[in-house]
Design a protein around this motif. Structure first.
Motif, mmCIF file in Angstrom:
data_model
loop_
_atom_site.group_PDB
_atom_site.id
_atom_site.type_symbol
_atom_site.label_atom_id
_atom_site.label_comp_id
_atom_site.label_asym_id
_atom_site.label_seq_id
_atom_site.Cartn_x
_atom_site.Cartn_y
_atom_site.Cartn_z
ATOM 1 N N ASP A 110 0.956 -1.209 0.105
ATOM 2 C CA ASP A 110 0.028 0.017 -0.016
ATOM 3 C C ASP A 110 0.903 1.106 -0.052
ATOM 4 N N ASP A 111 0.337 2.316 0.096
ATOM 5 C CA ASP A 111 1.352 3.682 0.191
ATOM 6 C C ASP A 111 2.028 3.571 1.405
ATOM 7 N N THR A 112 2.019 2.854 2.463
ATOM 8 C CA THR A 112 2.912 3.063 3.291
ATOM 9 C C THR A 112 3.999 2.047 3.368
ATOM 10 N N ARG A 113 3.929 0.843 2.756
ATOM 11 C CA ARG A 113 4.973 -0.290 2.743
ATOM 12 C C ARG A 113 4.776 -1.252 1.567
ATOM 13 N N ILE A 114 5.759 -1.855 1.370
ATOM 14 C CA ILE A 114 5.846 -3.197 0.338
ATOM 15 C C ILE A 114 6.432 -4.303 1.224
ATOM 16 N N LEU A 133 25.513 -10.443 4.091
ATOM 17 C CA LEU A 133 25.341 -10.444 2.745
ATOM 18 C C LEU A 133 23.919 -9.885 2.611
ATOM 19 N N CYS A 134 22.920 -9.853 3.582
ATOM 20 C CA CYS A 134 21.592 -9.523 3.502
ATOM 21 C C CYS A 134 21.702 -7.916 3.538
ATOM 22 N N MET A 135 22.797 -7.171 3.550
ATOM 23 C CA MET A 135 22.761 -5.825 3.267
ATOM 24 C C MET A 135 22.899 -5.440 1.737
ATOM 25 N N MET A 136 23.002 -6.552 0.850
ATOM 26 C CA MET A 136 22.873 -6.280 -0.482
ATOM 27 C C MET A 136 21.217 -5.931 -0.791
ATOM 28 N N THR A 137 20.503 -6.983 -0.084
ATOM 29 C CA THR A 137 19.303 -6.807 -0.475
ATOM 30 C C THR A 137 18.464 -5.602 0.160
ATOM 31 N N SER A 138 19.003 -5.207 1.416
ATOM 32 C CA SER A 138 18.573 -3.973 2.234
ATOM 33 C C SER A 138 18.853 -2.788 1.444
ATOM 34 N N ASN A 139 20.044 -2.725 0.953
ATOM 35 C CA ASN A 139 20.561 -1.490 0.234
ATOM 36 C C ASN A 139 19.972 -1.317 -1.167
ATOM 37 N N VAL A 140 19.953 -2.302 -1.915
ATOM 38 C CA VAL A 140 19.238 -2.455 -3.324
ATOM 39 C C VAL A 140 17.989 -2.057 -3.006
ATOM 40 N N PHE A 141 17.120 -2.654 -2.393
ATOM 41 C CA PHE A 141 15.801 -2.428 -2.178
ATOM 42 C C PHE A 141 15.718 -0.953 -1.458
ATOM 43 N N GLY A 142 16.346 -0.462 -0.726
ATOM 44 C CA GLY A 142 16.373 0.751 -0.167
ATOM 45 C C GLY A 142 16.590 1.754 -0.995
ATOM 46 N N VAL A 143 17.516 1.608 -1.896
ATOM 47 C CA VAL A 143 17.850 2.642 -2.910
ATOM 48 C C VAL A 143 16.872 2.757 -4.019
ATOM 49 N N ILE A 144 16.442 1.904 -4.561
ATOM 50 C CA ILE A 144 15.565 1.720 -5.465
ATOM 51 C C ILE A 144 14.287 2.716 -4.866
ATOM 52 N N ALA A 145 13.755 2.294 -3.767
ATOM 53 C CA ALA A 145 12.658 2.784 -3.281
ATOM 54 C C ALA A 145 12.761 4.281 -3.085
ATOM 55 N N ALA A 146 13.760 4.730 -2.281
ATOM 56 C CA ALA A 146 14.039 5.929 -1.774
ATOM 57 C C ALA A 146 14.372 6.749 -3.231
ATOM 58 N N GLU A 147 14.926 6.572 -4.084
ATOM 59 C CA GLU A 147 15.311 7.241 -5.273
ATOM 60 C C GLU A 147 14.203 7.468 -6.144
ATOM 61 N N VAL A 170 10.039 -6.056 4.687
ATOM 62 C CA VAL A 170 9.294 -4.900 4.842
ATOM 63 C C VAL A 170 9.883 -3.705 4.235
ATOM 64 N N VAL A 171 9.675 -3.160 3.346
ATOM 65 C CA VAL A 171 10.101 -1.793 2.964
ATOM 66 C C VAL A 171 9.066 -0.767 3.155
ATOM 67 N N HIS A 172 9.338 0.020 4.241
ATOM 68 C CA HIS A 172 8.590 1.127 4.961
ATOM 69 C C HIS A 172 8.626 2.243 3.816
ATOM 70 N N LEU A 173 7.791 2.915 3.236
ATOM 71 C CA LEU A 173 7.832 4.081 2.502
ATOM 72 C C LEU A 173 7.385 5.242 3.126
ATOM 73 N N GLN A 174 6.891 5.466 4.246
ATOM 74 C CA GLN A 174 6.480 6.716 4.947
ATOM 75 C C GLN A 174 6.952 6.404 6.348
ATOM 76 N N ALA A 175 6.999 7.529 7.126
ATOM 77 C CA ALA A 175 7.371 7.504 8.650
ATOM 78 C C ALA A 175 6.292 7.594 9.147
ATOM 79 N N THR A 176 5.822 6.099 9.435
ATOM 80 C CA THR A 176 4.514 5.832 10.233
ATOM 81 C C THR A 176 5.042 5.319 11.792
ATOM 82 N N PRO A 177 4.099 5.144 12.559
ATOM 83 C CA PRO A 177 4.515 4.484 13.861
ATOM 84 C C PRO A 177 5.198 3.106 13.661
ATOM 85 N N GLN A 178 4.238 2.466 12.618
ATOM 86 C CA GLN A 178 5.110 0.915 12.540
ATOM 87 C C GLN A 178 6.562 1.082 11.815
#
Length: 190
Positions: A110-114, A133-147, A170-178
């Motif tokens: 949804d608009d708050t997370r994937i 090695l999981c930092m590869m996933t975190s960073n690739v996902f985070g960079v693409i989502a944020a950019e 979980v890729v959080h897309l907004q600063a929600t309490p969750q």
């Protein structure tokens, strides 16, 4: 196959002819993919052993950032879009992992997370015991989502590297309490 390239019981010397020509192939699997995954496993393991898990994850994060930038630029170029929508970002995350032999799928968005789950790591069994090695996933996902969407916080809820049967990311897309309560790395548009 065990942790290394060669099973301890296998002996390449006995499988190859003395002249080095022809002969029977070595009795273990070895190709470029296995070699490179093993190389990454050993590099990450050495980093974890020498500088600790947090520092190793930091070094791998730098590489993930650069790869994320390249992948993001490639998708934008091929799709001829200056920015991707949330739905397109979710599709890209799944597609890029599929291309490198992962098995990610979207559980919800949804608009708050994937929310994604994965049954097969691109690093195969070489990721077990190597959570850095999981930092590869975190960073690739985070960079693409944020950019594309302005910001992201990537939460690695469970991972194959830490012994789980599958991953949940979980890729959080907004600063929600969750999102604020989640443990993860934050990414912002450059």
């Amino acid at each position: 196959m065990g942790e290394g390239l060669v099973d301890a019981a296998a002996s390449t010397a006995s499988a190859l002819s003395p002249s080095g020509e022809g002969g029977v192939p070595a009795p273990f699997a070895l190709d470029r993919d296995i070699f490179l995954r093993t190389l990454l496993r050993e590099l990450s393991g050495t980093l974890q052993d020498v500088v600790g898990l947090d520092e190793a994850a930091g070094f791998i994060s730098v590489v993930g950032q650069r790869i994320g930038d390249q992948i993001n630029a490639g998708y934008r170029r091929e799709l001829a879009l200056p920015v991707l929508s949330r739905a397109q970002v979710a599709d890209v995350l799944v597609d890029l992992k599929r291309r490198i032999d992962g098995d990610f799928r979207i559980v919800e968005q949804d608009d708050t997370r994937i929310v994604l789950e994965n049954r097969r790591c691109p690093f195969g069994d070489k990721v077990i015991g190597r959570p850095s090695l999981c930092m590869m996933t975190s960073n690739v996902f985070g960079v693409i989502a944020a950019e594309n969407l302005g910001q992201a916080k990537v939460e690695l809820v469970r991972t194959i590297a830490e012994g789980a049967a599958g991953c949940r990311v979980v890729v959080h897309l907004q600063a929600t309490p969750q999102a604020d309560a989640a443990t993860g790395r934050e990414y912002f548009k450059a």
